[in-house]
Design a protein around this motif. Structure first.
Motif, mmCIF file in Angstrom:
data_model
loop_
_atom_site.group_PDB
_atom_site.id
_atom_site.type_symbol
_atom_site.label_atom_id
_atom_site.label_comp_id
_atom_site.label_asym_id
_atom_site.label_seq_id
_atom_site.Cartn_x
_atom_site.Cartn_y
_atom_site.Cartn_z
ATOM 1 N N GLN A 1 -29.641 28.986 -42.737
ATOM 2 C CA GLN A 1 -28.509 29.576 -43.447
ATOM 3 C C GLN A 1 -28.987 30.273 -44.715
ATOM 4 N N SER A 2 -28.158 31.173 -45.207
ATOM 5 C CA SER A 2 -28.542 31.786 -46.483
ATOM 6 C C SER A 2 -28.155 30.864 -47.649
ATOM 7 N N ARG A 3 -28.698 31.091 -48.829
ATOM 8 C CA ARG A 3 -28.504 30.228 -50.010
ATOM 9 C C ARG A 3 -27.081 30.300 -50.564
ATOM 10 N N ARG A 4 -26.574 29.132 -50.961
ATOM 11 C CA ARG A 4 -25.328 29.095 -51.726
ATOM 12 C C ARG A 4 -25.658 28.362 -53.025
ATOM 13 N N HIS A 5 -24.681 27.653 -53.627
ATOM 14 C CA HIS A 5 -25.084 26.926 -54.835
ATOM 15 C C HIS A 5 -25.999 25.764 -54.453
ATOM 16 N N LEU A 6 -26.807 25.344 -55.438
ATOM 17 C CA LEU A 6 -27.840 24.346 -55.173
ATOM 18 C C LEU A 6 -27.237 22.972 -54.896
ATOM 19 N N ASP A 7 -27.616 22.316 -53.805
ATOM 20 C CA ASP A 7 -27.232 20.917 -53.612
ATOM 21 C C ASP A 7 -28.479 20.127 -53.247
ATOM 22 N N ASP B 1 -29.174 20.254 -64.720
ATOM 23 C CA ASP B 1 -28.692 21.542 -64.224
ATOM 24 C C ASP B 1 -28.102 21.405 -62.829
ATOM 25 N N VAL B 2 -28.689 20.482 -62.044
ATOM 26 C CA VAL B 2 -28.184 20.249 -60.683
ATOM 27 C C VAL B 2 -26.910 19.399 -60.766
ATOM 28 N N LEU B 3 -26.910 18.436 -61.689
ATOM 29 C CA LEU B 3 -25.780 17.497 -61.767
ATOM 30 C C LEU B 3 -24.507 18.132 -62.353
ATOM 31 N N LYS B 4 -24.702 19.120 -63.239
ATOM 32 C CA LYS B 4 -23.554 19.713 -63.945
ATOM 33 C C LYS B 4 -22.395 20.132 -63.031
ATOM 34 N N PRO B 5 -22.660 20.953 -61.998
ATOM 35 C CA PRO B 5 -21.526 21.401 -61.165
ATOM 36 C C PRO B 5 -20.844 20.271 -60.402
ATOM 37 N N TYR B 6 -21.484 19.101 -60.330
ATOM 38 C CA TYR B 6 -20.879 17.999 -59.572
ATOM 39 C C TYR B 6 -19.639 17.435 -60.259
ATOM 40 N N VAL B 7 -19.491 17.713 -61.568
ATOM 41 C CA VAL B 7 -18.280 17.238 -62.261
ATOM 42 C C VAL B 7 -17.040 17.786 -61.527
ATOM 43 N N ALA B 8 -17.106 19.062 -61.142
ATOM 44 C CA ALA B 8 -15.964 19.671 -60.439
ATOM 45 C C ALA B 8 -15.801 19.074 -59.048
ATOM 46 N N VAL B 9 -16.939 18.735 -58.400
ATOM 47 C CA VAL B 9 -16.873 18.131 -57.048
ATOM 48 C C VAL B 9 -16.188 16.758 -57.135
ATOM 49 N N PHE B 10 -16.637 15.930 -58.106
ATOM 50 C CA PHE B 10 -16.017 14.594 -58.258
ATOM 51 C C PHE B 10 -14.520 14.750 -58.536
ATOM 52 N N THR B 11 -14.191 15.744 -59.386
ATOM 53 C CA THR B 11 -12.787 15.939 -59.762
ATOM 54 C C THR B 11 -11.936 16.245 -58.534
ATOM 55 N N ASN B 12 -12.419 17.161 -57.691
ATOM 56 C CA ASN B 12 -11.624 17.541 -56.508
ATOM 57 C C ASN B 12 -11.415 16.373 -55.568
ATOM 58 N N SER B 13 -12.509 15.665 -55.273
ATOM 59 C CA SER B 13 -12.383 14.547 -54.328
ATOM 60 C C SER B 13 -11.445 13.478 -54.904
ATOM 61 N N CYS C 1 -33.286 2.962 -60.221
ATOM 62 C CA CYS C 1 -32.436 3.828 -59.396
ATOM 63 C C CYS C 1 -32.627 5.284 -59.794
ATOM 64 N N ILE C 2 -32.972 6.120 -58.828
ATOM 65 C CA ILE C 2 -33.172 7.543 -59.128
ATOM 66 C C ILE C 2 -31.819 8.227 -59.365
ATOM 67 N N GLY C 3 -30.747 7.612 -58.831
ATOM 68 C CA GLY C 3 -29.420 8.242 -58.919
ATOM 69 C C GLY C 3 -28.584 7.757 -60.087
ATOM 70 N N GLN C 4 -29.226 7.070 -61.033
ATOM 71 C CA GLN C 4 -28.506 6.450 -62.151
ATOM 72 C C GLN C 4 -27.586 7.432 -62.909
ATOM 73 N N GLN C 5 -28.126 8.598 -63.251
ATOM 74 C CA GLN C 5 -27.343 9.566 -64.021
ATOM 75 C C GLN C 5 -26.203 10.132 -63.189
ATOM 76 N N PHE C 6 -26.521 10.438 -61.942
ATOM 77 C CA PHE C 6 -25.499 10.908 -61.003
ATOM 78 C C PHE C 6 -24.362 9.886 -60.952
ATOM 79 N N ALA C 7 -24.747 8.604 -60.809
ATOM 80 C CA ALA C 7 -23.757 7.538 -60.645
ATOM 81 C C ALA C 7 -22.904 7.385 -61.904
ATOM 82 N N MET C 8 -23.543 7.419 -63.079
ATOM 83 C CA MET C 8 -22.767 7.259 -64.320
ATOM 84 C C MET C 8 -21.787 8.420 -64.479
ATOM 85 N N ASN C 9 -22.236 9.640 -64.148
ATOM 86 C CA ASN C 9 -21.328 10.790 -64.250
ATOM 87 C C ASN C 9 -20.128 10.604 -63.322
#
Ligand code: HEM
Length: 493
Positions: A260-266, A147-159, A435-443
């Protein structure tokens, strides 16, 4: 009175010199005893000849050291002693059952190597051990929930798009260029957006990381720098880039976020919100260490992975073509990838894994045994022994991988994976300290490489082949120079 005080001063000097001598002697005795213990523990393991002063450090520091270890692995099946100087001896292993015997347990990291990281990334997950490591790992694991990793697809795309737009211009010049630096900026930018919700505005951090990883690898490989007292990291050792990284950095972002107030989860939200069962949260110092650990582990590794993958694609155009066809088909007439697409990139994923096999972003990891270990062939090591898992040599071990130098993505077809030893392929290490970031990295790998292949054709520059160099992560001494050809209909080519 003057004579009296100068006599006193010289007596004090004598005492101080005596004390230093005694301390030096004690340290020497300690080192000699430890050397004896390590050498005796590895008596049943033959290995390459050892220089009386440098051990194997000279071979390890030379260009081509990774392939040197592969040739040693042929000569000495399973494992061999590896001496960095006279006092630091590891059992260097590169065989799946050997790897399993050690890495399926949670033995601590070898302090002789990982303590060099402390000044830089502090005591984060990578270097912690015992109950504190366990507690942090539990607190941080929810940060990698899908659920946390899902929105990162758009972040990777933009960068990635920002980088690819710059590449359009470079490609127009018709010359090859080094992709390592640009990929480093892109990976850092997306990691910062995922961690802080804020991109990388500066140019210094990837350069600082490059300087620091170089210093750190130099320190690991050069026995004369192992002692803190001798090494004494003076500012002149570090380039200006490295200095910026040692200065307080993310603190102001962390402090700002707390009010700060809450925005999307990071990630930072997860870290700030993390509580153990007693409701205790991470201290500011722990928080900073974890953020710094993520910043290093989370971008230098993926940068290396992406660059060597694109190099493989340039080297093997037939696989490049097949990956491009696959991602074009998945994308259809849409203009960006979504979460569900990642699971459909089967051929691309096999190629990524095959490039991880031949060019593992983290080529070597170290442990210190907290209890004795017995290996499959009956040999054993006592508690306190040091282990180096040579992932690069494991992945090129011909007893496990037929024709190891051949790039064959089908090695990772489901049938072939099912019959392979689970510790034969360890780009993310394995067991409790994987590696705790394995899924993040593969995505990230999938999104970035798919977008690269859609936009460009990659070809080698035969005049500038990369020279593999372990620098904590796998880099190339002369960068990774590729020719890029834009596939955009309006590119004018
Ligand atoms: C292709 C990318 C990556 C590769 C190949 C990789 C590889 C590894 C390896 C081999 C280890 C074990 C290190 C050791 O035993 O000393 C490790 C640990 C770790 N990695 Fe990664 N990594 C990657 C990406 C990431 C990312 C994206 C993050 C975070 C966002 C991350 C965070 C960590 C952390 C925190 C640890 C320590 C875990 C622990 O000990 O509990 N890594 N990684």
């Amino acid at each position: 009175p003057l004579g009296f005080s100068s006599a006193n001063v010289s007596r004090l000097g004598l005492w101080a010199a005596g004390l230093i001598l005694v301390l030096g002697l004690l340290k020497l005795i300690h080192l000699l005893l430890r050397r004896q213990m390590l050498a005796r523990a590895m008596e049943s393991f033959p290995g390459p000849p050892t220089h009386w002063l440098f051990g194997h450090a000279q071979e390890i520091q030379q260009t081509g050291s990774l392939d040197k270890v592969v040739s040693w692995a042929h000569q000495f099946p399973y494992a061999h002693p590896l001496w960095l100087g006279q006092f630091l001896g590891f059992l260097n292993i590169y065989e799946p059952d050997y790897a399993k015997a050690v890495y399926s347990r949670g033995d601590p990291k070898a302090a002789d190597v990982y303590d060099f990281f402390l000044q830089w990334i502090g005591k984060g997950l990578l270097v912690l051990h015992g109950p504190k490591w366990y507690e942090h790992r539990k607190l941080l694991t929810p940060g990698f929930h899908y659920d946390v990793l899902k929105p990162y697809v758009a972040v990777f795309t933009n960068s990635t798009h920002t980088m690819l737009d710059q590449w359009e211009e470079k490609a127009r010049e018709g010359k090859s260029f080094d992709i390592f630096c640009d990929v480093g900026h892109m990976a850092l930018d997306s990691l910062m957006k995922c961690t802080f919700g804020k991109g990388d505005e500066g140019q210094e951090l990837p350069l600082a990381v490059r300087d620091l990883t170089l210093l750190m690898q130099e320190r690991i490989d050069s026995f004369q720098y192992h002692n803190d007292f001798v090494y004494c990291p003076r500012p002149h050792r570090m380039g200006p880039q490295a200095m910026t990284l040692c200065a307080p950095g993310p603190d102001h972002v962390i402090r700002g976020r707390k009010i700060q107030s809450r925005r999307h989860l990071d990630f930072l939200d997860i870290l700030l919100g993390a509580r153990d069962e007693n409701g205790i949260k991470l201290s500011d110092k722990d928080l900073r260490a974890e953020v710094d650990t993520f910043m290093f582990e989370g971008h230098d590794t993926t940068t290396s992975g992406i660059c060597w993958f694109l190099y493989c694609m340039a080297l093997y155009p037939e696989h490049q073509h097949r990956c491009r066809e696959e991602v074009c088909k998945i994308l259809g007439d849409r203009d960006s990838f979504q979460w569900d697409d990642l699971g459909k990139m089967t051929y691309l994923t096999m190629c990524i894994k095959e490039s991880f096999r031949l060019y593992p972003p983290v080529p070597q990891v170290y442990r210190q045994l907290s209890k004795p270990v017995s290996f499959v062939d009956g040999r054993s090591l006592p508690a306190g022994s040091l282990i180096s898992l040579h992932i690069y040599a494991l992945h090129r071990n011909s007893a496990v991988w037929p024709d190891p130098e051949v790039f064959d993505p089908l090695r990772f077809s489901p049938e072939n994976v099912a019959t392979r030893h689970p510790f034969a392929f360890m780009p993310f290490s394995a067991g409790p300290r994987n590696c705790i970031g394995q899924q993040f990295a593969m995505n990230e790998m999938k999104v970035v490489t798919a977008l690269c292949l859609l936009r460009f054709e990659f070809a080698l520059d035969p005049l500038r082949p990369p020279i593999k160099m372990p620098q904590l992560v796998l880099r190339s001494k002369n960068g990774i120079h590729l020719h890029l050809k834009s596939l955009r209909p309006d590119s004018g080519k």
